[in-house]
Structures are given as C-alpha cells and as structure tokens.
Motif scaffolding. Sequence first.
Motif, PDB file in Angstrom:
ATOM      1  N   LYS A 177       0.846  -1.186   0.000  1.00  0.00           N
ATOM      2  CA  LYS A 177       0.000   0.000   0.000  1.00  0.00           C
ATOM      3  C   LYS A 177       0.884   1.239   0.000  1.00  0.00           C
ATOM      4  N   ILE A 178       0.534   2.204  -0.823  1.00  0.00           N
ATOM      5  CA  ILE A 178       1.243   3.482  -0.824  1.00  0.00           C
ATOM      6  C   ILE A 178       0.220   4.612  -0.909  1.00  0.00           C
ATOM      7  N   ARG A 179       0.674   5.803  -0.639  1.00  0.00           N
ATOM      8  CA  ARG A 179      -0.094   7.017  -0.890  1.00  0.00           C
ATOM      9  C   ARG A 179       0.836   8.012  -1.548  1.00  0.00           C
ATOM     10  N   LEU A 180       0.332   8.697  -2.563  1.00  0.00           N
ATOM     11  CA  LEU A 180       1.131   9.710  -3.238  1.00  0.00           C
ATOM     12  C   LEU A 180       0.967  11.032  -2.500  1.00  0.00           C
ATOM     13  N   VAL A 181       2.082  11.650  -2.176  1.00  0.00           N
ATOM     14  CA  VAL A 181       2.041  12.898  -1.406  1.00  0.00           C
ATOM     15  C   VAL A 181       1.283  13.970  -2.173  1.00  0.00           C
TER      16      VAL A 181
ATOM     17  N   ILE B 144      -6.773  19.254  10.353  1.00  0.00           N
ATOM     18  CA  ILE B 144      -6.193  18.238   9.484  1.00  0.00           C
ATOM     19  C   ILE B 144      -5.882  17.010  10.324  1.00  0.00           C
ATOM     20  N   HIS B 145      -6.121  15.832   9.743  1.00  0.00           N
ATOM     21  CA  HIS B 145      -5.965  14.557  10.437  1.00  0.00           C
ATOM     22  C   HIS B 145      -5.075  13.674   9.564  1.00  0.00           C
ATOM     23  N   LEU B 146      -3.876  13.373  10.052  1.00  0.00           N
ATOM     24  CA  LEU B 146      -2.877  12.695   9.233  1.00  0.00           C
ATOM     25  C   LEU B 146      -2.385  11.414   9.893  1.00  0.00           C
ATOM     26  N   GLU B 147      -2.041  10.434   9.062  1.00  0.00           N
ATOM     27  CA  GLU B 147      -1.262   9.298   9.531  1.00  0.00           C
ATOM     28  C   GLU B 147       0.194   9.631   9.264  1.00  0.00           C
ATOM     29  N   LEU B 148       0.963   9.706  10.339  1.00  0.00           N
ATOM     30  CA  LEU B 148       2.341  10.192  10.237  1.00  0.00           C
ATOM     31  C   LEU B 148       3.191   9.540  11.317  1.00  0.00           C
ATOM     32  N   THR B 149       4.491   9.735  11.192  1.00  0.00           N
ATOM     33  CA  THR B 149       5.433   9.183  12.149  1.00  0.00           C
ATOM     34  C   THR B 149       6.656  10.095  12.230  1.00  0.00           C
ATOM     35  N   PRO B 150       7.306  10.176  13.394  1.00  0.00           N
ATOM     36  CA  PRO B 150       8.566  10.913  13.468  1.00  0.00           C
ATOM     37  C   PRO B 150       9.747  10.159  12.863  1.00  0.00           C
TER      38      PRO B 150
ATOM     39  N   GLU C  59       6.991   5.322   3.062  1.00  0.00           N
ATOM     40  CA  GLU C  59       5.722   4.616   2.904  1.00  0.00           C
ATOM     41  C   GLU C  59       4.769   5.401   1.995  1.00  0.00           C
ATOM     42  N   CYS C  60       4.771   6.716   2.129  1.00  0.00           N
ATOM     43  CA  CYS C  60       4.141   7.604   1.151  1.00  0.00           C
ATOM     44  C   CYS C  60       5.242   8.071   0.200  1.00  0.00           C
ATOM     45  N   VAL C  61       4.908   8.208  -1.078  1.00  0.00           N
ATOM     46  CA  VAL C  61       5.935   8.445  -2.091  1.00  0.00           C
ATOM     47  C   VAL C  61       5.463   9.515  -3.071  1.00  0.00           C
ATOM     48  N   ASP C  62       6.386   9.948  -3.917  1.00  0.00           N
ATOM     49  CA  ASP C  62       6.056  10.961  -4.926  1.00  0.00           C
ATOM     50  C   ASP C  62       5.497  10.341  -6.206  1.00  0.00           C
ATOM     51  N   LEU C  63       5.967   9.134  -6.551  1.00  0.00           N
ATOM     52  CA  LEU C  63       5.533   8.462  -7.774  1.00  0.00           C
ATOM     53  C   LEU C  63       5.183   7.012  -7.457  1.00  0.00           C
ATOM     54  N   PRO C  64       4.240   6.423  -8.210  1.00  0.00           N
ATOM     55  CA  PRO C  64       3.811   5.053  -7.889  1.00  0.00           C
ATOM     56  C   PRO C  64       4.930   4.024  -7.921  1.00  0.00           C
TER      57      PRO C  64
ATOM     58  N   CYS D   9       0.287  -1.191   9.320  1.00  0.00           N
ATOM     59  CA  CYS D   9      -0.899  -1.329   8.470  1.00  0.00           C
ATOM     60  C   CYS D   9      -0.770  -0.432   7.242  1.00  0.00           C
ATOM     61  N   ASP D  10      -1.191   0.822   7.342  1.00  0.00           N
ATOM     62  CA  ASP D  10      -1.227   1.704   6.178  1.00  0.00           C
ATOM     63  C   ASP D  10      -0.037   2.662   6.156  1.00  0.00           C
ATOM     64  N   PRO D  11       0.295   3.212   4.980  1.00  0.00           N
ATOM     65  CA  PRO D  11       1.463   4.094   4.857  1.00  0.00           C
ATOM     66  C   PRO D  11       1.281   5.430   5.565  1.00  0.00           C
ATOM     67  N   ARG D  12       2.381   5.882   6.188  1.00  0.00           N
ATOM     68  CA  ARG D  12       2.388   7.124   6.957  1.00  0.00           C
ATOM     69  C   ARG D  12       3.318   8.148   6.307  1.00  0.00           C
ATOM     70  N   LEU D  13       3.059   9.411   6.570  1.00  0.00           N
ATOM     71  CA  LEU D  13       3.955  10.484   6.153  1.00  0.00           C
ATOM     72  C   LEU D  13       5.173  10.508   7.062  1.00  0.00           C
ATOM     73  N   ASN D  14       6.350  10.724   6.485  1.00  0.00           N
ATOM     74  CA  ASN D  14       7.534  10.928   7.315  1.00  0.00           C
ATOM     75  C   ASN D  14       7.589  12.398   7.738  1.00  0.00           C
ATOM     76  N   PRO D  15       8.547  12.798   8.585  1.00  0.00           N
ATOM     77  CA  PRO D  15       8.529  14.170   9.108  1.00  0.00           C
ATOM     78  C   PRO D  15       8.558  15.246   8.028  1.00  0.00           C
ATOM     79  N   ALA D  16       9.398  15.086   7.006  1.00  0.00           N
ATOM     80  CA  ALA D  16       9.473  16.108   5.959  1.00  0.00           C
ATOM     81  C   ALA D  16       8.154  16.180   5.191  1.00  0.00           C
ATOM     82  N   GLN D  17       7.580  15.039   4.874  1.00  0.00           N
ATOM     83  CA  GLN D  17       6.306  15.023   4.148  1.00  0.00           C
ATOM     84  C   GLN D  17       5.183  15.631   4.995  1.00  0.00           C
TER      85      GLN D  17
END
Length: 390
Positions: free
Chosen positions: A313-317, A341-347, A352-357, A368-376
């Motif tokens: 599973k991925i999510r495009l930023v 705003i409600h985000l799935e994220l991690t420090p 896990e979330c990416v710019d391109l598929p 479980c599902d992909p999270r945003l990293n700190p920069a994202q």
Amino acid sequence: MTVAPRPGEPLAAPSPATEPLWPSADALAGVTARLAASAPLVTPADCADLRTQLAAVASGAAHLVQGGDCAELFDEVSAHTTRRKAAQLTELADLVEIATAVPALTVGRIAGQFAKPRSSAVERLPDGGSLPVYRGDAVNALEADPAARVPDPARLLTARERAASIHATLDVLAAASGRRVFTSHEALLLDYENALVRPAASGPYGGSAHLLWAGERTRDPAGPHIGLLSRITNPVAVKLGPATAREDLQALIDVLDPQRTPGRLSFVARMGAGHVRRVLPALAGAAREAGCLPVWICDPMHGNGQRAASGRKIRLVDDVRTEVAGFVAALREAGAHPGGIHLELTPDDVTECVDLPDDPTPRYWTGCDPRLNPAQARDVVRAFAAAVSP
C-alpha cells in the motif's frame, strides 16, 4: 460481543469492519470484567477542556492538528517514542499557528489506536495462500503465522496497559510545557470501549481517550458504534467518505449532537482527492441547515490509497496535498470553517508515502497503512496552513 460458535453451530464470518471473532466468550468476559474494574485513562475535566477548545475551532477561532500512527504497535510504546510523537505534533501545530496567527490544538492518534477496521477478513499471501487479517495489536499479532492471527482477548488488557503508560508520559509533558497533546482513537472494539465507560457528574464518559471517533465503515446512525458515541459526553467524531448522503449527515447530527453544542461533534472528511470538491459543499450545507456547528477536519490519507507494483500500500504525497486544497476550497465555498487536518504520520524517516507510484519503499515499517515521514508531514501541514491563512 462476537465470539466463535460452539461445536456444531454454523460458522458465520464476522464483518471485517467490526468486532473480531473472539475464540472464547468466557475469556472475553474475564477480560472485560478486569477492564471495567480498572481506572479510567482520562478525566472528565480534560475531556471537557478539549470540547471547549474544539468549540473554538468550530467557530473559526482556532485550528486542529491531529495525527499519529495508522496502527500503534505494542512493542514500540515507550516514554521515548511518546515524547517524539508529541514533539512532532507540537511542531506541526506551531507551523499552523505561525501561518494563521490563531491557536492550534494538538490531538494524537495515540494511546489507543491499537485496532483497525479491515476491508477483508483474510490477507492474501504472495504464494497464493491466505491468513486471517491483522486487526491491530489489541486483537492479534502482525506476525504472518496462523496461530499469531487468532484473536486473543488478553491483548485488550495489554492495550490498556500500554495506553496508560503513554498517558503518563503525556501528562508529564503537559505539566512541563503547559501544552497538552490530547488523545484519540477509533472506537472500534466495543468490548474494550464499553468496559471503560465511567460515570461522571456531567454524564457517562469514555475513559479510554479524550476523543473517540466512528469510522466510515461503522458510522451507521442506528449501529452500535454510533450508539456508544451517543451515550458518552466526550467530544466525538465521525469519518465521512465520498458516498455520504445529506440524510446520513443529518441523522448523525440528530443522534450525536441533539443539543447542537459546538465542540461536541467533528466530521472528518476522507473523500479522496478526486471527490472532495464535489461532495463536501453539500454536506457542509446540510450541517448548517440542521443547526449544527461541527468541527470540519480533513483526512487526506484514507481516500488516496493505492498499490505499488510490489503489492505494498502506498499514498502519493501529491494526492494528499490535492485533497487538502480541495477540502479548504469546498468548505470556503459552503461558508464553513476548514477547522483542521488529520494525518497518519510518524517521526521516523520512513518511505511509505511516495512521490511516484514506482518509487522504491526501502523503509516501510508501518503495521498497516502508509504514513507520512517528518518532511512530508511538514509539507502537507504547510499546505493546509497556507490554504487557510487570511
């Protein structure tokens, strides 16, 4: 309560969105009795404080930053990880405050997000086999083994123990900084949540977290999850997908916010980047016509999932940012305040979330599902802050 059938009874698969199929009614009863005798994890005063602050968000005088893990893992719980998660949320709230010149409160997906609704009861394996699906550490184990995937009610006790340790750390941080990170999670496991409801002068409240929400799969106004939320005095929220009708929204308002009290009810839009502009204005109009002033929150994660070629599973930023922009524009069109705003994220520095598929995902650690990293996460929150700024 859902338990396995007795010998000779027909096997009925549980809804993958609701309660797990616990193997023993007696074991579950023993666990819920111990939970019912335990101390609550939150106080009525702190729940009331959050409701007051959410009322300010609903009125347009503040914003909300809510986020955390898709699914918390028992083995990752420690004072160190809790401090890192709280620091990340505080940093993101500061970004919003600086950009908008109004307060931003922080609510974590933390100290209880140990269970997840799933779209299927089984997980398909690369070799063509299958396993019972992982439902979060409060139910079964992430390990890809049939025995580990058997629901174990004793895990509910571990969930409460881990949540209590997180709350203790957050209380220390609040005392030191004066800024509280409130707790929230999806009220999915009714055996756990009902056992932690406690009496108070203002009425019964959910003792497991400051704010509880019902998900897109459990938002039936006549269903047991909304029934639980209707009986407690905590602030509550409901996630709304793109199929939500005006009548659905109005029924939820009547059940959950009959007194039309600002700060009581939040709606979390998880429409997907391609749907939010089309669907959300009518829902905001329906809330206004019903006399309700909810907190409107954007969840730009859950409507934008897809699969990489690897099967992960991925999510495009960019999809996440697009939904944030659409959320703000849709509510502005409807004359409503885009509250948070409600985000799935991690420090952690995950991929896990990416710019391109087809981007690689070498640090894919989510339960479980992909999270945003700190920069994202900073990038997405800055986009929200810029969109809502005067």
